[in-house]
Design an enzyme around this catalytic site. Structure first.
Site, mmCIF file in Angstrom:
data_model
loop_
_atom_site.group_PDB
_atom_site.id
_atom_site.type_symbol
_atom_site.label_atom_id
_atom_site.label_comp_id
_atom_site.label_asym_id
_atom_site.label_seq_id
_atom_site.Cartn_x
_atom_site.Cartn_y
_atom_site.Cartn_z
ATOM 1 N N SER A 93 26.722 -94.730 -21.658
ATOM 2 C CA SER A 93 26.094 -93.805 -22.610
ATOM 3 C C SER A 93 24.781 -94.357 -23.120
ATOM 4 C CB SER A 93 26.999 -93.612 -23.824
ATOM 5 O OG SER A 93 28.242 -93.104 -23.454
ATOM 6 N N HIS A 120 25.320 -90.067 -15.749
ATOM 7 C CA HIS A 120 25.911 -89.910 -17.078
ATOM 8 C C HIS A 120 26.515 -88.519 -17.240
ATOM 9 C CE1 HIS A 120 25.393 -89.751 -21.692
ATOM 10 N NE2 HIS A 120 26.520 -90.364 -21.391
ATOM 11 N N GLU A 146 23.334 -86.397 -16.293
ATOM 12 C CA GLU A 146 22.009 -87.016 -16.305
ATOM 13 C C GLU A 146 21.966 -88.029 -15.150
ATOM 14 O OE1 GLU A 146 20.480 -87.164 -20.879
ATOM 15 O OE2 GLU A 146 22.172 -88.461 -20.453
ATOM 16 N N ASN A 160 21.852 -88.578 -25.513
ATOM 17 C CA ASN A 160 22.272 -89.463 -26.607
ATOM 18 C C ASN A 160 21.112 -89.902 -27.489
ATOM 19 O OD1 ASN A 160 24.968 -89.246 -26.191
ATOM 20 N ND2 ASN A 160 25.110 -91.020 -24.839
HETATM 21 N N1 CAA Z 1 39.708 -81.288 -19.979
HETATM 22 C C1 CAA Z 1 39.583 -80.231 -19.183
HETATM 23 N N2 CAA Z 1 39.377 -78.969 -19.646
HETATM 24 C C2 CAA Z 1 39.338 -78.806 -20.973
HETATM 25 C C3 CAA Z 1 39.477 -79.870 -21.872
HETATM 26 C C4 CAA Z 1 39.667 -81.170 -21.325
HETATM 27 N N3 CAA Z 1 39.776 -82.258 -22.097
HETATM 28 N N4 CAA Z 1 39.379 -79.399 -23.139
HETATM 29 C C5 CAA Z 1 39.183 -78.070 -23.039
HETATM 30 N N5 CAA Z 1 39.153 -77.705 -21.735
HETATM 31 C C6 CAA Z 1 38.914 -76.350 -21.208
HETATM 32 C C7 CAA Z 1 40.009 -75.377 -21.588
HETATM 33 O O1 CAA Z 1 41.054 -75.364 -20.624
HETATM 34 C C8 CAA Z 1 39.273 -74.047 -21.612
HETATM 35 O O2 CAA Z 1 39.105 -73.548 -20.313
HETATM 36 P P1 CAA Z 1 38.960 -71.927 -20.044
HETATM 37 O O3 CAA Z 1 37.735 -71.469 -20.786
HETATM 38 O O4 CAA Z 1 38.810 -71.846 -18.553
HETATM 39 O O5 CAA Z 1 40.208 -71.346 -20.590
HETATM 40 C C9 CAA Z 1 37.869 -74.433 -22.105
HETATM 41 O O6 CAA Z 1 37.733 -75.840 -21.848
HETATM 42 C C10 CAA Z 1 37.708 -74.166 -23.575
HETATM 43 O O7 CAA Z 1 38.730 -74.883 -24.264
HETATM 44 P P2 CAA Z 1 39.498 -74.387 -25.571
HETATM 45 O O8 CAA Z 1 39.518 -72.879 -25.568
HETATM 46 O O9 CAA Z 1 40.806 -75.098 -25.660
HETATM 47 O O10 CAA Z 1 38.666 -74.966 -26.771
HETATM 48 P P3 CAA Z 1 37.143 -74.769 -27.134
HETATM 49 O O11 CAA Z 1 36.666 -73.385 -26.885
HETATM 50 O O12 CAA Z 1 37.015 -75.352 -28.494
HETATM 51 O O13 CAA Z 1 36.378 -75.717 -26.118
HETATM 52 C C11 CAA Z 1 35.331 -77.787 -25.719
HETATM 53 C C12 CAA Z 1 36.646 -77.077 -26.020
HETATM 54 C C13 CAA Z 1 34.822 -77.370 -24.332
HETATM 55 C C14 CAA Z 1 35.635 -79.270 -25.719
HETATM 56 C C15 CAA Z 1 34.264 -77.368 -26.798
HETATM 57 O O14 CAA Z 1 34.807 -77.564 -28.076
HETATM 58 C C16 CAA Z 1 32.985 -78.151 -26.688
HETATM 59 O O15 CAA Z 1 32.120 -77.849 -25.863
HETATM 60 N N6 CAA Z 1 32.824 -79.180 -27.565
HETATM 61 C C17 CAA Z 1 31.626 -80.020 -27.574
HETATM 62 C C18 CAA Z 1 31.750 -81.057 -26.484
HETATM 63 C C19 CAA Z 1 30.541 -81.935 -26.411
HETATM 64 O O16 CAA Z 1 29.566 -81.834 -27.146
HETATM 65 N N7 CAA Z 1 30.590 -82.870 -25.437
HETATM 66 C C20 CAA Z 1 29.543 -83.851 -25.273
HETATM 67 C C21 CAA Z 1 29.931 -85.103 -26.016
HETATM 68 S S1 CAA Z 1 28.685 -86.354 -25.923
HETATM 69 C C22 CAA Z 1 28.942 -87.077 -24.440
HETATM 70 O O17 CAA Z 1 29.833 -86.756 -23.692
HETATM 71 C C23 CAA Z 1 27.979 -88.149 -24.049
HETATM 72 C C24 CAA Z 1 28.224 -89.512 -24.514
HETATM 73 O O18 CAA Z 1 27.704 -90.432 -23.869
HETATM 74 C C25 CAA Z 1 28.986 -89.841 -25.746
HETATM 75 P P1 NAD Z 2 37.938 -95.078 -22.647
HETATM 76 O O1 NAD Z 2 38.210 -96.161 -23.620
HETATM 77 O O2 NAD Z 2 38.642 -93.772 -22.776
HETATM 78 O O3 NAD Z 2 38.232 -95.605 -21.143
HETATM 79 C C1 NAD Z 2 37.747 -96.803 -20.606
HETATM 80 C C2 NAD Z 2 38.800 -97.278 -19.596
HETATM 81 O O4 NAD Z 2 38.248 -98.313 -18.797
HETATM 82 C C3 NAD Z 2 40.035 -97.864 -20.292
HETATM 83 O O5 NAD Z 2 41.162 -97.122 -19.885
HETATM 84 C C4 NAD Z 2 40.087 -99.310 -19.788
HETATM 85 O O6 NAD Z 2 41.399 -99.769 -19.529
HETATM 86 C C5 NAD Z 2 39.308 -99.192 -18.487
HETATM 87 N N1 NAD Z 2 38.740 -100.468 -18.011
HETATM 88 C C6 NAD Z 2 38.142 -101.447 -18.726
HETATM 89 N N2 NAD Z 2 37.739 -102.428 -17.891
HETATM 90 C C7 NAD Z 2 38.066 -102.052 -16.624
HETATM 91 C C8 NAD Z 2 37.900 -102.623 -15.322
HETATM 92 N N3 NAD Z 2 37.290 -103.793 -15.156
HETATM 93 N N4 NAD Z 2 38.374 -101.943 -14.248
HETATM 94 C C9 NAD Z 2 38.983 -100.746 -14.396
HETATM 95 N N5 NAD Z 2 39.159 -100.148 -15.607
HETATM 96 C C10 NAD Z 2 38.705 -100.794 -16.693
HETATM 97 O O7 NAD Z 2 36.363 -94.885 -22.645
HETATM 98 P P2 NAD Z 2 35.513 -93.618 -22.167
HETATM 99 O O8 NAD Z 2 35.273 -92.738 -23.330
HETATM 100 O O9 NAD Z 2 36.116 -93.081 -20.911
HETATM 101 O O10 NAD Z 2 34.102 -94.330 -21.861
HETATM 102 C C11 NAD Z 2 33.874 -94.983 -20.622
HETATM 103 C C12 NAD Z 2 32.378 -95.079 -20.387
HETATM 104 O O11 NAD Z 2 31.815 -93.755 -20.364
HETATM 105 C C13 NAD Z 2 31.623 -95.847 -21.470
HETATM 106 O O12 NAD Z 2 30.556 -96.531 -20.857
HETATM 107 C C14 NAD Z 2 31.123 -94.728 -22.373
HETATM 108 O O13 NAD Z 2 29.991 -95.076 -23.108
HETATM 109 C C15 NAD Z 2 30.795 -93.661 -21.343
HETATM 110 N N6 NAD Z 2 30.780 -92.284 -21.852
HETATM 111 C C16 NAD Z 2 31.687 -91.896 -22.792
HETATM 112 C C17 NAD Z 2 31.678 -90.571 -23.235
HETATM 113 C C18 NAD Z 2 32.653 -90.067 -24.242
HETATM 114 O O14 NAD Z 2 32.456 -88.966 -24.776
HETATM 115 N N7 NAD Z 2 33.701 -90.785 -24.563
HETATM 116 C C19 NAD Z 2 30.743 -89.668 -22.686
HETATM 117 C C20 NAD Z 2 29.848 -90.105 -21.699
HETATM 118 C C21 NAD Z 2 29.868 -91.431 -21.295
#
Ligand code: CAA
Ligand code: NAD
Length: 293
Positions: free
Chosen positions: A119, A140, A152, A190
């Site tokens: 991330s 990503h 990405e 991010n």
């Molecule tokens: N895995 C697979 N499918 C999933 C799921 C999961 N964990 N969670 C929900 N779904 C599916 C559902 O089955 C449903 O599918 P259909 O439309 O085909 O029925 C659909 O997604 C919508 O789900 P829900 O109706 O249960 O709930 P919702 O409308 O609230 O949607 C959500 C759930 C898609 C997660 C929505 O809340 C959302 O878009 N949230 C924001 C997510 C977001 O911003 N993600 C980015 C995070 S940042 C990141 O990832 C980067 C990083 O590096 C940290």
């Molecule tokens: P998580 O904690 O759910 O999963 C990480 C997994 O990696 C754990 O199950 C751990 O046991 C496993 N692991 C650690 N070392 C390992 C190794 N050497 N070999 C195999 N498995 C190993 O974390 P996450 O949320 O899936 O995040 C994973 C990566 O994805 C991070 O770099 C995070 O920044 C990135 N990411 C996270 C998100 C998010 O929304 N959580 C979104 C985009 C990217």
């Protein structure tokens, strides 16, 4: 396309989703975890997702069987020896990622492309643990991977043009829109999202509003699918904490610094939805209850 077989490392929140979409797109996929229990947990989550798609009529039971047939779990790094692309999705910590890629570099043929789902870490810094920085990219994905349409594709100054194009085409084959980003900390999403999420925690710390009111404000006032505190729980508070430390270290700007409350929640093991507790208690996952924090 040269990418035919995919290895995924980590089967947590992201790795399980990445493995699922690779297998669903037709790629034989092996996913590695550190223990048999974690392999089983990850594959069970995928199984549940696929069953939900069958129930909704999105895929048939036969297609589900074919996807499962293309997907294997392992705990052995040697099982990742023969792949065209390895996607890493392990914990957001540089030493762990460098150690993993150094080990993979020794066992994989020179043709294998390496990708990190980090991330916020610098791709260049992970890539230099290997002897193939020209075959190293950032890939990503977004949580939940099967649903979110973006990936990405990140290039460093060392990434080979042909490798980059190959990986961008692979992202499109997974059904994602591939946006191109430079190897700048946090890439595009991010860079913008993390400060917003951290500001929501600071607003809570300052008593601007309650957990529910902060979330409802952004959901109902701005049309976001989730409020920021729910989204933090969804992403993982531990992961967000690591990301904020990495981004603060890079930019030295206060807006990226981890709020004290986030640090304390992670110290207490409140890692969000995956640990059952974060800004909300998920004892009943259908009806999360706001915590007192
Ligand atoms: N895995 C697979 N499918 C999933 C799921 C999961 N964990 N969670 C929900 N779904 C599916 C559902 O089955 C449903 O599918 P259909 O439309 O085909 O029925 C659909 O997604 C919508 O789900 P829900 O109706 O249960 O709930 P919702 O409308 O609230 O949607 C959500 C759930 C898609 C997660 C929505 O809340 C959302 O878009 N949230 C924001 C997510 C977001 O911003 N993600 C980015 C995070 S940042 C990141 O990832 C980067 C990083 O590096 C940290
Ligand atoms: P998580 O904690 O759910 O999963 C990480 C997994 O990696 C754990 O199950 C751990 O046991 C496993 N692991 C650690 N070392 C390992 C190794 N050497 N070999 C195999 N498995 C190993 O974390 P996450 O949320 O899936 O995040 C994973 C990566 O994805 C991070 O770099 C995070 O920044 C990135 N990411 C996270 C998100 C998010 O929304 N959580 C979104 C985009 C990217």
């Amino acid at each position: 396309m040269a990418i035919q077989k995919v290895g995924v490392v980590g089967c947590g929140l992201m790795g399980s989703g990445i493995a699922q979409v690779c297998a669903a797109a037709g790629f034989p996929t092996v996913v590695r975890e550190v223990s048999g229990e974690l392999v089983d947990k990850g594959l069970k989550g995928i199984e549940k997702n696929l069953s939900r798609l069958v129930e909704k009529g999105t895929i048939t039971e036969v297609t589900k069987g074919e996807i499962r047939g293309r997907l294997k779990g392992t705990t052995s790094i040697e099982d990742l020896m023969n792949f065209d692309l390895i996607i890493e999705a392990i914990v957001e910590q540089l030493p762990a990622k460098r150690e993993l890629f150094a080990a993979l570099d020794k066992i994989c043929p020179p043709s294998t492309i390496f990708a990190s789902n980090t991330s916020s870490l610098t791709i260049t810094e992970i890539a230099t643990a290997t002897k193939r920085p020209q075959r190293f990219v950032g890939l990503h994905f977004f949580n939940p991977v099967p649903v979110m349409k973006l990936v990405e594709v990140v290039r460093t100054i060392a990434t080979d043009d042909a490798v980059y194009e190959e990986v961008a085409a692979f992202g499109a084959k997974l059904g994602k829109t591939a946006v191109r980003a430079k190897d700048s900390t946090g890439f595009i999403v991010n860079r913008l999202l993390v400060t917003y999420l951290l500001d929501a925690i600071r607003a809570l710390e300052e008593g601007v509003g309650s957990i529910e009111d902060i979330d409802n404000s952004m959901k109902l006032g701005c049309g976001h699918p989730m409020g920021p505190l729910t989204l933090l729980d969804f992403v993982g508070l531990d992961t967000t904490y690591y990301i904020s430390q990495i981004m603060f270290d890079e930019f030295k700007e206060k807006r990226f610094a981890a709020p004290p409350l986030l640090k304390r929640m992670v110290l207490a093991g409140w890692n969000g939805r995956k640990s059952g507790r974060g800004f909300y208690d998920y004892a009943d996952p259908q009806k999360p209850k706001a915590m007192k924090c």
